[in-house]
Structures are given as C-alpha cells and as structure tokens.
Enzyme design. Sequence first.
Site, PDB file in Angstrom:
ATOM      1  N   LYS A   1       0.789  -1.246   0.000  1.00 25.66           N
ATOM      2  CA  LYS A   1       0.000   0.000   0.000  1.00 25.66           C
ATOM      3  C   LYS A   1       0.815   1.288   0.000  1.00 25.66           C
ATOM      4  O   LYS A   1       0.464   2.246   0.684  1.00 25.66           O
ATOM      5  CB  LYS A   1      -0.935   0.010   1.223  1.00 25.66           C
ATOM      6  CG  LYS A   1      -1.938  -1.107   1.232  1.00 25.66           C
ATOM      7  CD  LYS A   1      -2.763  -1.132   2.486  1.00 25.66           C
ATOM      8  CE  LYS A   1      -2.000  -1.641   3.673  1.00 25.66           C
ATOM      9  NZ  LYS A   1      -2.846  -2.073   4.797  1.00 25.66           N
TER      10      LYS A   1
ATOM     11  N   ASP B   1      -5.339  -6.045  10.543  1.00 25.73           N
ATOM     12  CA  ASP B   1      -6.687  -5.441  10.620  1.00 25.73           C
ATOM     13  C   ASP B   1      -7.801  -6.452  10.347  1.00 25.73           C
ATOM     14  O   ASP B   1      -8.905  -6.339  10.889  1.00 25.73           O
ATOM     15  CB  ASP B   1      -6.818  -4.208   9.709  1.00 25.73           C
ATOM     16  CG  ASP B   1      -6.344  -4.441   8.286  1.00 25.73           C
ATOM     17  OD1 ASP B   1      -5.839  -5.528   7.981  1.00 25.73           O
ATOM     18  OD2 ASP B   1      -6.478  -3.510   7.461  1.00 25.73           O
TER      19      ASP B   1
HETATM   20  C1  BGC Z   1      -1.878  -5.869   3.667  1.00 24.14           C
HETATM   21  C2  BGC Z   1      -2.706  -6.632   4.660  1.00 24.14           C
HETATM   22  C3  BGC Z   1      -3.875  -5.801   5.126  1.00 24.14           C
HETATM   23  C4  BGC Z   1      -4.646  -5.261   3.941  1.00 24.14           C
HETATM   24  C5  BGC Z   1      -5.820  -4.391   4.346  1.00 24.14           C
HETATM   25  C6  BGC Z   1      -2.754  -5.307   2.552  1.00 24.14           C
HETATM   26  O1  BGC Z   1      -1.994  -4.490   1.721  1.00 24.14           O
HETATM   27  O2  BGC Z   1      -0.881  -6.675   3.117  1.00 24.14           O
HETATM   28  O3  BGC Z   1      -1.927  -7.050   5.753  1.00 24.14           O
HETATM   29  O4  BGC Z   1      -4.706  -6.585   5.923  1.00 24.14           O
HETATM   30  O5  BGC Z   1      -3.793  -4.516   3.113  1.00 24.14           O
HETATM   31  O6  BGC Z   1      -5.420  -3.304   5.091  1.00 24.14           O
END
Ligand code: BGC
Length: 501
Positions: A199, A234
């Site tokens: 992200k 989360d």
């Molecule tokens: C992450 C996860 C997370 C999800 C939602 C992803 O990019 O790798 O760990 O749960 O985003 O936030």
Amino acid sequence: MGKATARAAVVCGAAAAMAAVALVVWRRRTRSEETLRWARAEEMVSELEEMSAAPVEKLRRVADGMAEEMNAGLEVEGGSKIKMLITYVDNLPTGSEKGLFYALDLGGTNFRVMRVQLGGEGRHVVKRESREVSIPRELMVGSSTGLFGFIASELKKFVDSEGEDFHLSVGKQRELGFTFSFPVRQTSVASGTLIKWTKGFSIDDALGEDVVAELTKAMEKEDLDMRVAALVNDTVGTLAGGRYYDEDVVVAVILGTGTNAAYVERAHSIPKWQGLLPKSGDMVINMEWGNFTSSHLPITEYDRELDAESLNPGEQIFEKLISGMYLGDIVRRVLLKMAEEAAFFGDTIPPKLRNHFNLSSQDVSVMHHDATPDLRIVGNKLKEKIGVADTSLKTRKMVVEVCDIIAKRGARLAAAGIAGVLKKLGRDTAGGDKKRTVVAIDGALFEHYTIFSQCLESTLRELLGEEASRSVVIKLANDGSGLGAALLAASHSQYNDFEEP
Ligand code: BGC
C-alpha cells in the site's frame, strides 16, 4: 455602377463564396475528425470492457483458485502466493472482557488511536474515544524510527488527554492492541516481524524487524508507559470485533486502501503447526489474499503498467485490481490513454492526467454516484482533478462508464475471493452445513462506495445461488478492527491470571 466597382463586387462575391466553401469543408473535416475521435474513444472503452469482464464462470474459477491456494499455503510454508499466516489468536472475544484498553491502527494513509472501556459480561463497550491522524507522505517511505517515533508521539498526546470517564485499575500498566495491517510473520500473539510493505509504504530498515519491539522502543523514548499485549492484522481485529457482537462471524474482509481476509481455521488438522499451537483447536489465519494471482484474473494493459510502475512490482496483484489505493489510478490511466489516442479531452493532453495517483478511488466513487441529469459533479471533479474546464455531457457519460467498468470488476473479484473462502470452509453450498455464516467487512471502499458494495453482494449471491446465500450474511463492521485489537489486548492482558481488585 462603374466598371471598376462592378469588377470589385464580382471579386468580393467570389471570395465570399470561396470562404463559405472553405468553412463548409473545414467544418466537415473537423466533424469527421470529431467523429473519428469519438469512434476511437468508444472503441477503447469497449476494449476495456471486454478485457475487464468478470462473468460468473470466470469468477467461479477465481473462487476455486482461491480455495486451492488456501490449502496449498496451509500445507507448506511458501506453498502459495497467499501466505496463510498463523496469528496465535486461538480464541475470539466472548463479551466478558473488562477494563480500559488502547488500540493503535496503522495500515493506510491514516492511523487511528483509540481507547475503550470494556464493561465485562453483558456490559460490552461502556465508552470509547478515538482520534485519526494522517501520516505525512515522507514518513511512509522514510526510516522506521521516523515512522514509529511519529506514531508514539501522537499516541502519547492521546493518552495524556484521557478523561475521568476512563478507569485504569490502580497499579496497572496501560495495555495496547496494535493493529499493524501488513504481512507479519508472528512469533507469538504480541510479537512478529514484517515480511514486506504494501500500500505505498516502503521503509527498508523495518523489514525483518520485530514490529512490537520497534514500537515499544519508540514509546519508551516518549516516556509512555504502555505494554503491547496483542499484535494483530486489521482483518484479525475485524474478526475479533465482529465476533464480540455476533458469534457467527467466521470470516473478516478488509476493503479499504488495501484488501485482505482472515478466517477461523480448524488448525489441529494442519501437520506443520503441531507443537506451535497453544491448544489444538481453532486458529485465526491471516490469509494475505492481496497477493493472490491466477490466470483467470481479467488483467488489462492498464493494470500491467500500474503494477510495473508500483513500489512492489509483481506483488499484490489481486489487491491492485480491487482495493481503494488503486482503483482511482487505473481509471486515470485509462483516461490518459484516451486523451492520447482519441483526444478525449481536446487537442492537448491535460498535464495533471499524467500525475500518478492524481485521481483517488474516492473521486471515482463521487463521479460514479453522480445522479444529476447533466453529470455536473463529474464535470466539477474533472475540472478540479484533471484541469479540464469544459467537458461535454457525452464525455462525462463516458468517464462514468470507465468508472463503472473498473469498480464493478473489483467488486466482482472481491466477491469471488469471499466465495473461495466459503468454499474452503464448506459453507458455499446449499446442502450439508447450513449454519449461519457471517462475513464481517470493514474498510472505506466497502463502507462508502455503495455501487461497489452492492455489486459485491449481488455477485456473491450469483455465485452461491439463492439457497446457499440465505445462510450467508455480509455485515459492515465499522471500525471493527480497532475495537477488535483492544479486545484481543484484553484477552491477552498480563493481568488475566489475577482477580480484578
Ligand atoms: C496488507 C494486509 C492488510 C490489507 C488491508 C494489505 O496491503 O498486506 O496485511 O490486511 O492490506 O489493510
């Protein structure tokens, strides 16, 4: 009329006639150019629609693939692109949790701090307060001391503002549930190392480090006396928060900046975990489904470009098709290509259209939901975000069409992911186990993008069929993950073996 005057009149008349002919020719040419541009734009949108199509047969294959990858990931470490991480959460909240707990939620462009006073059996949440802080962009790609230092200082300010409605028993240390929404290899319920960033975060010196140790160090620097009692993803927080209110919650999904799912696995059946499990019972698994990929995914040239230019090329392919971080940028890329190849916004390409992430998923959602007859809101957004002042209604309609294709593809794929998890759990068919199955979903994309969430729900019904759908409930778990982390801190408190004074 003299001879000279007459000649002049003839010449003028001829010139006027020629000018009129030229104007007609010019108009015709521009009209035909215009027609050609529109034809090209329409062709591009049809191609996009074709390449992005996610018909039910394709989605079934995606769902089957998800279920297979889940098994492969559980069987052997590294057996699948989806990590299927063990969380050490082997029991979920019961409602008897009691006391004051804090939660810290880090995982998107904002982080949230929260405190909650839990009332114990039957009393549930007595009081809760939270604060959201946006993370400066430079900290997302800087150093881990910078990021954790910033978080700890904001947390300290929040703790200092604790009012008298919150009660910490005398002599107790404050405890925190830390929601860290990235792939983490956990070593216990309150420790684990970061596997990779997702992200848009990219902080090299945090990789492989114990996340809780890093946060604890930063808190000590701030003179903040607080113990991290639980480290959770989360999805795991959402599962715990969902279970607190509804005991049939068995799957949690995040559809926000990123996407992922967690569920309860009958873990004693998995050989590689023998010895790791505190009890041979249920275990929450953080799937990290964002990294799922399959040859059945409808991937277009725009997705390929987005991936190649991302901070994590080749990774999180499912996430890049679905989640809030990317939908806006896919739409931007399509519009840019239309501007380049079909002069969609006129003779010049709006420079702002070249800026990565200039269009957010929220912008896409706002345009997609525009119900004004002349698509005024779309017009304003294009002006504000892309810098094109005047757009025709036809142009605005086509922009909405692009939003529709991209958002619905994402929603349909997310539904296929959920169908895959239900299949793995044996809860996807009408026969057999007809237990009520609740899927708790959190995340701004699901919560605020109505067309997206409605499309997800109808697609899931399409995939499961009417009868099986009757026992599957999709529930919005608004801020379930913050509450869930606090609840897990409560159930893993250092004081649990002692009686409440
Ligand atoms: C992450 C996860 C997370 C999800 C939602 C992803 O990019 O790798 O760990 O749960 O985003 O936030």
